[in-house]
Design a protein around this motif. Structure first.
Motif, short mmCIF file in Angstrom:
data_model
loop_
_atom_site.label_atom_id
_atom_site.label_comp_id
_atom_site.label_asym_id
_atom_site.label_seq_id
_atom_site.Cartn_x
_atom_site.Cartn_y
_atom_site.Cartn_z
N UNK A 88 0.23 11.86 -10.03
CA UNK A 88 -0.94 12.74 -10.07
C UNK A 88 -0.62 14.17 -9.63
N UNK A 89 0.11 14.31 -8.53
CA UNK A 89 0.40 15.66 -8.03
C UNK A 89 1.52 16.32 -8.83
N UNK A 90 1.39 17.61 -9.00
CA UNK A 90 2.41 18.35 -9.74
C UNK A 90 3.67 18.54 -8.90
N UNK A 91 4.79 18.67 -9.59
CA UNK A 91 6.02 19.02 -8.89
C UNK A 91 7.04 17.91 -8.78
N UNK A 92 6.64 16.67 -9.12
CA UNK A 92 7.63 15.60 -8.99
C UNK A 92 8.23 15.23 -10.35
N UNK A 124 17.12 15.39 -15.74
CA UNK A 124 16.29 15.46 -14.55
C UNK A 124 14.96 14.72 -14.70
N UNK A 125 14.26 14.94 -15.80
CA UNK A 125 12.95 14.29 -15.98
C UNK A 125 13.11 12.78 -16.13
N UNK A 126 14.13 12.34 -16.85
CA UNK A 126 14.39 10.90 -17.00
C UNK A 126 14.65 10.28 -15.64
N UNK A 127 15.40 10.98 -14.81
CA UNK A 127 15.72 10.51 -13.46
C UNK A 127 14.43 10.36 -12.64
N UNK A 128 13.52 11.34 -12.73
CA UNK A 128 12.28 11.30 -11.98
C UNK A 128 11.36 10.17 -12.46
N UNK A 129 11.24 10.00 -13.77
CA UNK A 129 10.40 8.95 -14.32
C UNK A 129 10.95 7.57 -13.94
N UNK A 130 12.27 7.41 -14.00
CA UNK A 130 12.88 6.14 -13.63
C UNK A 130 12.61 5.79 -12.17
N UNK A 131 12.56 6.80 -11.31
CA UNK A 131 12.25 6.60 -9.90
C UNK A 131 10.87 5.98 -9.73
N UNK A 132 9.88 6.52 -10.43
CA UNK A 132 8.51 6.01 -10.35
C UNK A 132 8.41 4.61 -10.96
N UNK A 133 9.08 4.38 -12.07
CA UNK A 133 9.07 3.07 -12.71
C UNK A 133 9.65 2.00 -11.78
N UNK A 134 10.72 2.34 -11.09
CA UNK A 134 11.33 1.39 -10.18
C UNK A 134 10.41 1.08 -9.00
N UNK A 135 9.70 2.08 -8.51
CA UNK A 135 8.71 1.83 -7.46
C UNK A 135 7.64 0.86 -7.95
N UNK A 157 12.43 11.91 -0.90
CA UNK A 157 12.72 12.34 -2.27
C UNK A 157 11.56 13.17 -2.84
N UNK A 158 10.30 12.68 -2.78
CA UNK A 158 9.21 13.55 -3.25
C UNK A 158 9.11 14.86 -2.46
N UNK A 207 0.82 -1.21 0.00
CA UNK A 207 0.00 0.00 0.00
C UNK A 207 0.86 1.25 0.00
N UNK A 208 1.96 1.21 0.73
CA UNK A 208 2.91 2.32 0.82
C UNK A 208 3.47 2.64 -0.56
N UNK A 209 3.85 1.59 -1.28
CA UNK A 209 4.39 1.77 -2.63
C UNK A 209 3.34 2.34 -3.58
N UNK A 210 2.15 1.74 -3.54
CA UNK A 210 1.08 2.16 -4.44
C UNK A 210 0.71 3.63 -4.22
N UNK A 211 0.59 4.03 -2.97
CA UNK A 211 0.23 5.42 -2.66
C UNK A 211 1.29 6.39 -3.15
N UNK A 212 2.56 6.01 -3.02
CA UNK A 212 3.65 6.88 -3.46
C UNK A 212 3.67 7.03 -4.97
N UNK A 213 3.41 5.94 -5.68
CA UNK A 213 3.40 5.98 -7.14
C UNK A 213 2.29 6.91 -7.63
N UNK A 214 1.09 6.73 -7.08
CA UNK A 214 -0.04 7.57 -7.48
C UNK A 214 0.24 9.04 -7.17
N UNK A 215 0.76 9.30 -5.97
CA UNK A 215 1.05 10.67 -5.57
C UNK A 215 2.08 11.32 -6.50
N UNK A 216 3.11 10.56 -6.86
CA UNK A 216 4.17 11.11 -7.71
C UNK A 216 3.67 11.43 -9.11
#
Length: 269
Positions: free
Chosen positions: A125-129, A248-259, A169-170, A114-123
């Motif tokens: 859906x919300x702006x700024x990540x 920077x954007x590639x780094x951020x997207x890779x973070x979410x993909x790994x989660x 990180x977020x 649940x912790x992982x799922x919530x973080x993925x959705x937050x990253x």
């Protein structure tokens, strides 16, 4: 054990890479891997999720320390984002580690997913990540974020064995920091979680935790931890050279993909 050495070494390499690039300290990689390993060895009788989380925190102590030194030498650490937040993260880690021992193995696994799922959705859906505003100046951390936020981060991270990077990180990203700096700061902020969590899990144990297996200290599987570190430490030394070269954007997207990959792994194990 010998048939598990090569897979653990391979995942140790991945752990080292994610520690440097994403500040994970290994938690998202080691928890699913050690869970599968412990389940294969002892089954449900050995509390595999407790063993996985405990071993993950032990691995994070060494990985996070090594990565912290590397990031400090590279000049990516900013004191105002690390201290006193690290103090409150450490206090929360004590609460989280003790609380983890009170919940069942299945509950802990569900909370991890649940912790992982919530973080993925937050990253996503919300702006700024995923996208950092051009020319945005980094902002400081407020007193409530440092105190209450730090305790909450430490409690969740220690309970689930993930080091806190999934929250720090977020948090730092939305304060306007580039991914290279946000992930760098996650390493020293993971240290108090790792140290406190390892101490609690190692002292907790007893017969129910260790079962009939040698090389287990409380809930910490020392053999699995040592094997993972044998793969991660050389990787940390090499991977630190590529941090900052990733867009920077590639780094951020890779973070979410790994989660997402970690979530899939823990659901399928």
């Amino acid at each position: 054990m010998i048939d598990h050495v090569l897979p653990l070494l391979a995942f140790g390499v991945l752990t080292g890479l994610t520690t440097v690039l994403f500040g994970f300290g290994g938690g998202f990689v080691t928890v699913p891997v050690v869970y599968a390993f412990a389940q294969a060895q002892n089954g449900a009788a050995g509390d595999p999720m407790h063993v996985a989380v405990a071993t993950s925190t032990a691995v994070m102590v060494v990985n996070s320390l090594g990565a912290t030194v590397a990031q400090y030498r590279a000049g990516r650490l900013k004191r105002e984002y690390v201290w006193p937040l690290a103090l409150y993260v450490g206090l929360g880690a004590l609460v989280g580690a003790v609380g983890a021992l009170a919940v069942g193995d299945t509950v802990q696994r569900i909370l991890f997913a649940a912790y992982l799922a919530a973080t993925i959705v937050d990253s996503v859906v919300r702006k700024g990540f995923l996208t950092r505003a051009a020319g945005a100046e980094p902002r400081g951390l407020g007193p409530v974020t440092v105190t209450a936020g730090g305790v909450g981060i430490g409690a969740a991270a220690s309970c689930l064995g993930v080091g806190g990077s999934v929250l720090t990180v977020p948090l730092l990203r939305r304060r306007g920091l580039p991914m290279a700096n946000a992930t760098a700061m996650a390493n020293p902020l993971s240290l108090p979680v790792a140290v406190v969590g390892t101490a609690v899990y190692a002292l907790a144990g007893g017969a129910d935790a260790t079962g009939d297996r040698a090389g287990q200290i409380g809930y910490v599987d020392a053999v699995a931890a040592a094997t993972l570190l044998a793969g991660s430490l050389p990787t940390i030394a090499l991977a630190r050279r590529i941090v900052g070269r990733i867009p920077d954007r590639v780094h951020a997207v890779a973070y979410v993909v790994l989660l997402g990959a970690a979530l899939l792994a823990v659901l399928l194990v």
